[in-house]
Design a protein around this motif. Structure first.
Motif, mmCIF file in Angstrom:
data_model
loop_
_atom_site.group_PDB
_atom_site.id
_atom_site.type_symbol
_atom_site.label_atom_id
_atom_site.label_comp_id
_atom_site.label_asym_id
_atom_site.label_seq_id
_atom_site.Cartn_x
_atom_site.Cartn_y
_atom_site.Cartn_z
ATOM 1 N N GLU A 83 25.951 -23.295 48.211
ATOM 2 C CA GLU A 83 26.508 -24.266 47.279
ATOM 3 C C GLU A 83 25.958 -25.629 47.665
ATOM 4 O O GLU A 83 26.278 -26.133 48.744
ATOM 5 C CB GLU A 83 28.033 -24.265 47.336
ATOM 6 N N SER A 84 25.130 -26.196 46.803
ATOM 7 C CA SER A 84 24.522 -27.490 47.099
ATOM 8 C C SER A 84 25.551 -28.579 47.009
ATOM 9 O O SER A 84 26.433 -28.559 46.140
ATOM 10 C CB SER A 84 23.379 -27.770 46.119
ATOM 11 N N GLU A 85 25.405 -29.552 47.912
ATOM 12 C CA GLU A 85 26.305 -30.692 47.893
ATOM 13 C C GLU A 85 26.011 -31.530 46.662
ATOM 14 O O GLU A 85 24.859 -31.801 46.316
ATOM 15 C CB GLU A 85 26.103 -31.533 49.157
ATOM 16 N N VAL A 86 27.063 -31.954 45.980
ATOM 17 C CA VAL A 86 26.904 -32.777 44.780
ATOM 18 C C VAL A 86 26.816 -34.230 45.223
ATOM 19 O O VAL A 86 27.655 -34.706 45.999
ATOM 20 C CB VAL A 86 28.098 -32.588 43.830
ATOM 21 N N THR A 87 25.811 -34.958 44.757
ATOM 22 C CA THR A 87 25.673 -36.369 45.103
ATOM 23 C C THR A 87 26.112 -37.228 43.923
ATOM 24 O O THR A 87 25.824 -36.915 42.762
ATOM 25 C CB THR A 87 24.222 -36.716 45.469
#
Length: 137
Positions: free
Chosen positions: A131-135
């Motif tokens: 799960e990619s970190e949301v920026t």
């Protein structure tokens, strides 16, 4: 599905959050950790022993047999070749009193019904996803 969360603390140490409980895991000093808790592999083996103890206690209580002081000792060995895994587990049930012969088989059947044991014998499908970190924009 039930959910747990594992959070990095420092170095090789993590906190495992299970409902309202926190279990600290780490690596031993010899493995580069600070030995702030059991290793994940030790927790794996401990969960099998604890589940076995739970089922043994339930069996004893259901038959009005003494359960206070029940112990389950466990030894395990890692596989000498890859992949890294637990290759052998030996559980030793120690009821607080000698069981009548008629209950020995029943107790063994009860502990073989352990959920963790059954999950090892019929391994669950394990999915892993990133799960990619949301920026923020």
């Amino acid at each position: 599905m039930s959910e747990m969360l594992v959070v990095h603390r420092e170095d090789d140490a993590f906190a495992v959050i299970v409902r309202d409980h926190v279990i600290h895991v780490d690596q031993p000093y010899m493995g580069g950790g600070m030995d702030a808790g059991p290793t994940p592999v030790e927790l794996f083996v401990a969960s099998l022993a604890a589940c076995t103890a739970h089922h043994a206690r339930r069996y004893l209580k259901a038959r009005c047999l003494p359960a206070e002081g029940l112990e389950v000792a466990v030894e395990y060995a890692m596989s000498p070749e890859g992949p890294a895994r637990v290759a052998r587990v030996e559980l030793r049930l120690r009821p607080p009193v000698r069981l009548p012969d008629r209950d020995v088989g029943g107790l063994m059947a009860a502990v073989m019904a352990c959920t963790v044991h059954n999950s090892i014998l019929d391994a669950p499908r394990i999915g892993v996803r990133l799960e990619s970190e949301v920026t923020a924009a």
